[in-house]
Design an enzyme around this catalytic site. Structure first.
Site, short mmCIF file in Angstrom:
data_model
loop_
_atom_site.label_atom_id
_atom_site.label_comp_id
_atom_site.label_asym_id
_atom_site.label_seq_id
_atom_site.Cartn_x
_atom_site.Cartn_y
_atom_site.Cartn_z
N ASP A 244 2.62 68.17 97.87
CA ASP A 244 1.99 66.99 97.93
C ASP A 244 1.01 67.74 99.60
O ASP A 244 1.46 68.49 100.60
CB ASP A 244 3.01 66.01 98.91
N HIS B 146 5.91 69.47 92.23
CA HIS B 146 4.67 68.43 93.43
C HIS B 146 4.61 69.11 93.99
O HIS B 146 5.74 68.83 95.10
CB HIS B 146 5.88 66.80 92.77
N MET C 6 2.58 55.09 92.76
CA MET C 6 3.61 55.02 94.34
C MET C 6 3.95 54.45 94.52
O MET C 6 4.64 52.88 94.88
CB MET C 6 2.41 55.15 95.74
N ASP D 47 6.24 58.00 92.39
CA ASP D 47 6.31 59.35 93.16
C ASP D 47 7.02 58.26 94.50
O ASP D 47 6.44 57.48 95.22
CB ASP D 47 5.11 59.75 93.79
N MET E 38 -1.91 66.68 102.49
CA MET E 38 -2.05 65.54 103.56
C MET E 38 -2.57 66.44 104.29
O MET E 38 -2.48 67.24 104.96
CB MET E 38 -0.88 64.72 104.19
N SER F 25 9.46 67.76 94.32
CA SER F 25 8.38 67.38 95.48
C SER F 25 8.75 68.18 96.70
O SER F 25 10.33 68.55 97.24
CB SER F 25 8.44 66.15 95.90
N MET G 228 -3.47 63.54 98.92
CA MET G 228 -4.07 62.56 99.84
C MET G 228 -4.79 62.79 100.74
O MET G 228 -4.42 63.37 101.84
CB MET G 228 -2.14 62.22 100.03
N HIS H 245 -0.73 66.42 94.10
CA HIS H 245 -1.04 65.10 94.60
C HIS H 245 -1.64 65.35 95.30
O HIS H 245 -1.25 65.80 96.85
CB HIS H 245 0.20 64.42 94.83
C1 DX5 Z 1 4.68 60.81 100.11
C2 DX5 Z 1 5.28 62.29 99.25
C3 DX5 Z 1 6.12 61.96 97.65
C4 DX5 Z 1 7.10 62.76 98.41
C5 DX5 Z 1 8.76 61.41 97.97
O1 DX5 Z 1 3.58 60.73 100.53
O2 DX5 Z 1 3.61 61.82 98.07
O3 DX5 Z 1 5.65 63.54 96.80
O4 DX5 Z 1 7.18 64.26 99.00
O5 DX5 Z 1 9.66 61.98 98.56
P1 DX5 Z 1 11.30 61.14 98.51
O6 DX5 Z 1 11.64 61.73 96.43
O7 DX5 Z 1 12.25 62.30 99.65
O8 DX5 Z 1 10.75 60.09 98.58
ZN ZN Z 2 3.48 62.50 96.27
#
Ligand code: DX5
Ligand code: ZN
Length: 219
Positions: free
Chosen positions: A38, A36, A140, A178, A40, A11, A71, A69
């Site tokens: 993310d 990956h 998650m 994740d 947000m 990620s 969010m 991903h």
């Molecule tokens: C959290 C993200 C994850 C995050 C995971 O909302 O969806 O993908 O980057 O990070 P680690 O591996 O540090 O928990």
């Molecule tokens: Zn993620």
């Protein structure tokens, strides 16, 4: 355990954004299968990360699969833009989609693989009527919004339940997990039935991220 259908998806959220080009070069050299990404929006989750312009720039630097991903609320408004930015697989949250079936069809009609993510409180069985339509279930294992949190142990049961559901319905979806994944818990997550491990801080905060990715693949 050998012969598991395992993919590693570092990620980028945990990477050094000042050196993003170098981070991608490292990932290109590494055994990472997917990147990956993310996204947000500060509404679905209490944090804002990066979005379309960053992803389209990254697209020029790698041929690895882009596992995006989302969010965000109202993901249907942006699905086409993420396809144009280079997403190969687009995952939306169950909790963000009133018309999940429609959203999945939209993603697939745009030529992307479709994933559905479940927050820690959302039961797996809610996917029963859609499991044959999707390419990936994202469990998650932390509350979404931030990297560097601890793995929620109960997620192992959810992974097992998802595997049972996929077998029961003869579905093809991969199981991605994740949040909070480390070299210490990766094997138990794979043993529970996961295929895809997302790892942010355990990769990028390690002394040798490339070696950590290889070690996760062998977990
Ligand atoms: C959290 C993200 C994850 C995050 C995971 O909302 O969806 O993908 O980057 O990070 P680690 O591996 O540090 O928990
Ligand atoms: Zn993620």
């Amino acid at each position: 355990m050998e012969n598991r259908n395992t993919f590693i998806a570092p990620s980028l959220l945990a990477s050094n954004f000042l050196e993003l080009g170098k981070e991608v070069e490292m990932l290109n050299r590494s055994e990472a299968d997917w990147l990956h990404l993310d996204v947000m929006d500060g509404r679905f989750v209490p944090n804002i990360s990066f979005g379309l312009p960053v992803i389209s720039q990254l697209r020029k630097a790698t041929t690895k699969t882009f596992d995006v991903h989302l969010m965000i609320e109202e993901p249907e408004k942006y699905a086409e833009d993420f396809k144009k930015a280079g997403a190969d697989l687009l995952t939306v949250h169950y909790e963000a989609c009133t018309h999940l079936h429609r959203n999945i069809q939209q993603i697939k009609s745009l030529g992307m693989k479709a994933g559905v993510a479940l927050n820690p409180h959302t039961p797996v069985h809610l996917l029963e009527n859609i499991i044959n339509d999707i390419d990936l279930v994202l469990i998650m294992s932390v509350n979404p919004g931030f990297g560097g949190q601890h793995f929620i142990q109960r997620s192992l049961d959810k992974i097992r339940q998802t595997r049972e559901m996929i077998n029961h319905y003869k579905a093809h979806a991969l199981i991605e997990v994740d949040g909070g994944i480390t070299l210490d818990n990766a094997a138990s997550i794979l043993d529970a039935g996961a295929n895809v491990l997302v790892a942010g801080s355990s990769v990028f905060a390690s002394k040798d991220p490339e070696a950590t990715i290889s070690a996760l693949r062998k977990a």
